[in-house]
Enzyme design. Sequence first.
Site, PDB file in Angstrom:
ATOM      1  CD  GLU A  66      -0.476  -5.508   6.006  1.00 25.48           C
ATOM      2  OE1 GLU A  66      -0.979  -4.373   6.153  1.00 25.48           O
ATOM      3  OE2 GLU A  66      -0.283  -6.007   4.872  1.00 25.48           O
ATOM      4  CB  CYS A 125      -0.977  -0.039   1.179  1.00 28.38           C
ATOM      5  SG  CYS A 125      -2.415   1.040   0.974  1.00 28.38           S
ATOM      6  CG  HIS A 146      -3.261  -3.688   3.524  1.00 32.25           C
ATOM      7  ND1 HIS A 146      -2.253  -3.039   4.204  1.00 32.25           N
ATOM      8  CD2 HIS A 146      -3.970  -2.715   2.890  1.00 32.25           C
ATOM      9  CE1 HIS A 146      -2.351  -1.732   4.007  1.00 32.25           C
ATOM     10  NE2 HIS A 146      -3.379  -1.506   3.207  1.00 32.25           N
TER      11      HIS A 146
END
Length: 226
Positions: free
Chosen positions: A205, A86, A203
């Site tokens: 994560e 990002c 994302h």
Amino acid sequence: MRFGVAVYPGSNCDYDTYYVIRDILKKEVEFIDYRETDLSKYDCVIVPGGFSFGDYLRPGAIASHTPLTQALKDFAAKGKFVIGICNGFQILTEAHLLPGALLPNNHGKFVCKHQYLKVENNETPFTKNLSKNQIIKLPIAHHDGNYFVDPETLTEIEKNGQIILRYCDENGIVDESTNPNGSIGNIAGVCNKEKNVFGLMPHPERACESILGTADGLLLLTSLIN
């Protein structure tokens, strides 16, 4: 593998990333201050999401001129791995570690949702655990995720297999209706020509435990470790 997680003023996904590396993947990881220049002890540096330096000028613009980001250029040139997520993707394009630029979303709004993605190239260190055309689901959360390259560069990165992920629907359809931000060619993630620097707007994560709605982010991170 030994990981480092970059921390700039305004980073806000640094702890999420650190947690996944340390507690889920069980790998060594440290935070790296944006003024650091010695990256010799790391195998991979992850540049996380957030709003580095408040996104002033352009997202990632100021962060791209910090000592840490400048050190990442030598780090990548040595064949070490770099992942930008990002805002991290925005930083890597501003630093010219990846081609292209991230523009404001074509609808002018912040977008935050789960998004299906098609794997375009599974022959990179970041996608070895996936198959070509596999559909995965990751969250997106951005205002400036509209990936742009000029026509000549688009042709070049297509030819070199640098397009890693494209936005799609659950059936793998890639078209304007499945594009959340106006990115050229529905591109969600790209790598450099050498295949050791990877940037993506989604994302991973935030998608490493099933309680979060998808654990597909582990497929990307474990590919690199394996």
